[in-house]
Write a protein that holds these residues in place. Structure first.
Motif, PDB file in Angstrom:
ATOM      1  N   THR A 173       0.806  -1.222   0.000  1.00  0.00           N
ATOM      2  CA  THR A 173       0.000   0.000   0.000  1.00  0.00           C
ATOM      3  C   THR A 173       0.840   1.273   0.000  1.00  0.00           C
ATOM      4  N   GLY A 174       2.151   1.120  -0.148  1.00  0.00           N
ATOM      5  CA  GLY A 174       3.012   2.295  -0.144  1.00  0.00           C
ATOM      6  C   GLY A 174       3.661   2.593   1.198  1.00  0.00           C
ATOM      7  N   LYS A 175       3.536   1.662   2.151  1.00  0.00           N
ATOM      8  CA  LYS A 175       4.164   1.844   3.449  1.00  0.00           C
ATOM      9  C   LYS A 175       5.341   0.881   3.611  1.00  0.00           C
ATOM     10  N   ALA A 176       6.408   1.361   4.204  1.00  0.00           N
ATOM     11  CA  ALA A 176       7.582   0.524   4.463  1.00  0.00           C
ATOM     12  C   ALA A 176       7.422  -0.123   5.830  1.00  0.00           C
ATOM     13  N   VAL A 177       7.367  -1.436   5.865  1.00  0.00           N
ATOM     14  CA  VAL A 177       7.130  -2.146   7.133  1.00  0.00           C
ATOM     15  C   VAL A 177       8.224  -3.163   7.456  1.00  0.00           C
ATOM     16  N   LYS A 178       9.056  -3.493   6.474  1.00  0.00           N
ATOM     17  CA  LYS A 178      10.143  -4.454   6.693  1.00  0.00           C
ATOM     18  C   LYS A 178      11.451  -3.824   6.241  1.00  0.00           C
ATOM     19  N   PHE A 179      12.533  -4.123   6.962  1.00  0.00           N
ATOM     20  CA  PHE A 179      13.832  -3.537   6.652  1.00  0.00           C
ATOM     21  C   PHE A 179      14.904  -4.618   6.761  1.00  0.00           C
ATOM     22  N   SER A 180      15.955  -4.462   5.985  1.00  0.00           N
ATOM     23  CA  SER A 180      16.988  -5.499   5.967  1.00  0.00           C
ATOM     24  C   SER A 180      18.341  -4.909   5.586  1.00  0.00           C
ATOM     25  N   ASN A 181      19.376  -5.621   6.015  1.00  0.00           N
ATOM     26  CA  ASN A 181      20.754  -5.276   5.660  1.00  0.00           C
ATOM     27  C   ASN A 181      21.315  -6.292   4.676  1.00  0.00           C
ATOM     28  N   GLN A 182      20.468  -7.216   4.238  1.00  0.00           N
ATOM     29  CA  GLN A 182      20.924  -8.329   3.409  1.00  0.00           C
ATOM     30  C   GLN A 182      20.838  -8.030   1.911  1.00  0.00           C
ATOM     31  N   ASP A 183      21.831  -8.479   1.195  1.00  0.00           N
ATOM     32  CA  ASP A 183      21.836  -8.327  -0.264  1.00  0.00           C
ATOM     33  C   ASP A 183      20.681  -9.148  -0.862  1.00  0.00           C
ATOM     34  N   SER A 184      20.148  -8.670  -1.959  1.00  0.00           N
ATOM     35  CA  SER A 184      19.058  -9.328  -2.689  1.00  0.00           C
ATOM     36  C   SER A 184      17.718  -9.290  -1.952  1.00  0.00           C
ATOM     37  N   SER A 185      17.657  -8.626  -0.807  1.00  0.00           N
ATOM     38  CA  SER A 185      16.387  -8.528  -0.078  1.00  0.00           C
ATOM     39  C   SER A 185      15.464  -7.495  -0.716  1.00  0.00           C
ATOM     40  N   LEU A 186      16.022  -6.562  -1.477  1.00  0.00           N
ATOM     41  CA  LEU A 186      15.288  -5.437  -2.070  1.00  0.00           C
ATOM     42  C   LEU A 186      14.622  -4.571  -0.998  1.00  0.00           C
ATOM     43  N   GLN A 187      15.145  -4.675   0.234  1.00  0.00           N
ATOM     44  CA  GLN A 187      14.595  -3.901   1.340  1.00  0.00           C
ATOM     45  C   GLN A 187      15.496  -2.721   1.697  1.00  0.00           C
ATOM     46  N   THR A 188      14.884  -1.710   2.251  1.00  0.00           N
ATOM     47  CA  THR A 188      15.600  -0.531   2.709  1.00  0.00           C
ATOM     48  C   THR A 188      16.379  -0.844   3.981  1.00  0.00           C
ATOM     49  N   SER A 189      17.570  -0.270   4.089  1.00  0.00           N
ATOM     50  CA  SER A 189      18.361  -0.370   5.321  1.00  0.00           C
ATOM     51  C   SER A 189      18.164   0.930   6.096  1.00  0.00           C
ATOM     52  N   PRO A 190      17.577   0.867   7.293  1.00  0.00           N
ATOM     53  CA  PRO A 190      17.277   2.079   8.048  1.00  0.00           C
ATOM     54  C   PRO A 190      18.448   2.531   8.911  1.00  0.00           C
ATOM     55  N   GLY A 191      18.206   3.561   9.714  1.00  0.00           N
ATOM     56  CA  GLY A 191      19.196   3.995  10.695  1.00  0.00           C
ATOM     57  C   GLY A 191      20.059   5.145  10.216  1.00  0.00           C
ATOM     58  N   PHE A 192      21.206   5.308  10.884  1.00  0.00           N
ATOM     59  CA  PHE A 192      22.117   6.406  10.599  1.00  0.00           C
ATOM     60  C   PHE A 192      23.086   6.030   9.480  1.00  0.00           C
ATOM     61  N   LEU A 193      23.136   6.882   8.475  1.00  0.00           N
ATOM     62  CA  LEU A 193      24.047   6.703   7.347  1.00  0.00           C
ATOM     63  C   LEU A 193      24.749   8.024   7.054  1.00  0.00           C
ATOM     64  N   LYS A 194      25.840   7.946   6.371  1.00  0.00           N
ATOM     65  CA  LYS A 194      26.544   9.148   5.923  1.00  0.00           C
ATOM     66  C   LYS A 194      26.327   9.310   4.423  1.00  0.00           C
ATOM     67  N   ILE A 195      25.899  10.515   4.028  1.00  0.00           N
ATOM     68  CA  ILE A 195      25.811  10.832   2.599  1.00  0.00           C
ATOM     69  C   ILE A 195      27.223  11.175   2.154  1.00  0.00           C
ATOM     70  N   SER A 196      27.798  10.340   1.327  1.00  0.00           N
ATOM     71  CA  SER A 196      29.203  10.469   0.974  1.00  0.00           C
ATOM     72  C   SER A 196      29.377  11.176  -0.370  1.00  0.00           C
ATOM     73  N   ASP A 197      30.304  10.690  -1.175  1.00  0.00           N
ATOM     74  CA  ASP A 197      30.702  11.392  -2.391  1.00  0.00           C
ATOM     75  C   ASP A 197      29.655  11.347  -3.497  1.00  0.00           C
ATOM     76  N   HIS A 198      29.752  12.320  -4.400  1.00  0.00           N
ATOM     77  CA  HIS A 198      29.011  12.256  -5.663  1.00  0.00           C
ATOM     78  C   HIS A 198      29.575  11.116  -6.486  1.00  0.00           C
ATOM     79  N   ILE A 199      28.713  10.347  -7.097  1.00  0.00           N
ATOM     80  CA  ILE A 199      29.159   9.291  -8.003  1.00  0.00           C
ATOM     81  C   ILE A 199      28.282   9.312  -9.249  1.00  0.00           C
ATOM     82  N   VAL A 200      28.676   8.553 -10.241  1.00  0.00           N
ATOM     83  CA  VAL A 200      27.846   8.358 -11.429  1.00  0.00           C
ATOM     84  C   VAL A 200      27.571   6.869 -11.535  1.00  0.00           C
ATOM     85  N   SER A 201      26.312   6.497 -11.274  1.00  0.00           N
ATOM     86  CA  SER A 201      25.916   5.093 -11.329  1.00  0.00           C
ATOM     87  C   SER A 201      25.677   4.675 -12.771  1.00  0.00           C
ATOM     88  N   PRO A 202      26.178   3.516 -13.173  1.00  0.00           N
ATOM     89  CA  PRO A 202      25.921   3.040 -14.539  1.00  0.00           C
ATOM     90  C   PRO A 202      24.425   2.905 -14.842  1.00  0.00           C
TER      91      PRO A 202
END
Length: 286
Positions: A173-202
């Protein structure tokens, strides 16, 4: 001479605080400012309150507020403010203004407390080197709401925007209810993060690299979780589909918002992904 300078500074501070008070009171009575970015995106609003009727008087009131806030900050940072006029290091007039536009207070307190501690200070990769800006994403709110808040801790400026979460986090329904740190989970990782360098994603083009600062998001770099733009993040998309699109775990914004963030130079600043679990946790420590 020193005593005269001290008295002058106190007088100027009092004058500025009075100006801020009356400007903020005018805002509470209906003042607002909506500022589109250079690309004319109407979804990005720099404002204190949503109103339907924006008058010249209202715009002038907020302009006065912003100018007084900038002048106050120039007087050796916030050193002229007594501790009782600040909350976790920021002027109360900023703090209360951010709450008025929807920033969850617990999220704000947690983020400010984390930045003050900066537990990774000394680690060039993870230390919060840019303490002018701070970003809070309120994942307790649905993706239909402008739940991303980019805050300027020096001037009080706030930018609100839509932001998408991971497909695997969504409840349908457009709400985030599950979170994960695992690859291939397609889930958001919550918490404190640092916004780092500018990059160019392929895949996504210009973007910001993210660094995880907690165990629950320690794999974001390996997962290639970045802050990027996406065509499925816009008011038009929400109106057509009932929610924003979903990413593969990245916090995705509109292309206009990303350009805005590039122009604001937010690299090195803190990003806090706030969840319902964080809301239920006791204390303000991150």
């Amino acid at each position: 001479m020193k005593q005269q300078m001290s008295q002058l500074k106190i007088t100027v501070c009092i004058s500025l605080m009075v100006t801020l008070f009356f400007a903020f009171r005018a805002e509470a009575e209906g003042a607002a400012v909506v500022e589109s970015d250079a690309w004319g995106n109407p979804a990005i609003e720099m404002k204190w309150k949503k109103v339907d009727d924006i008058t010249d008087a209202n715009l002038q009131a907020v302009a006065t507020f912003n100018q007084a806030a900038r002048s106050l900050q120039q007087l050796q940072g916030n050193s002229c403010l007594p501790p009782s006029e600040t909350t976790l290091g920021v002027p109360n007039v900023y703090y209360n203004g951010w709450l008025k536009v929807g920033v969850p207070e617990k999220a704000l307190r947690k983020a400010l407390a984390y930045e003050m501690r900066d537990p990774h200070a000394g680690d060039a990769e993870k230390a919060i080197s840019n303490k002018e800006w701070m970003t809070i994403i309120d994942y307790t709110a649905p993706s239909t709401e402008s739940r991303m808040y980019v805050l300027n801790l020096k001037t009080g400026e706030v930018i609100k925007s839509l932001v998408a979460h991971g497909k695997g986090s969504d409840d349908g329904t457009g709400k985030a209810v599950k979170f994960s740190n695992q690859d291939s989970s397609l889930q958001t990782s919550p918490g404190f993060l640092k916004i780092s360098d500018h990059i160019v994603s392929p895949k996504h083009g210009p973007a910001f690299k993210l660094e995880g600062l907690e165990d629950r998001n320690s794999q974001v770099a390996k997962r290639a979780i970045i802050l990027h733009s996406a065509s499925y993040v816009s008011e038009a998309y929400v109106q057509q589909h009932g929610f924003t699109g979903r990413s593969w775990g990245c916090p995705a914004v509109s292309s206009q918002m990303l350009k805005m963030l590039y122009s604001k130079n937010i690299s090195g600043s803190l990003l806090y992904g706030y969840t319902a679990e964080d809301a239920m946790a006791s204390g303000t420590a991150g």
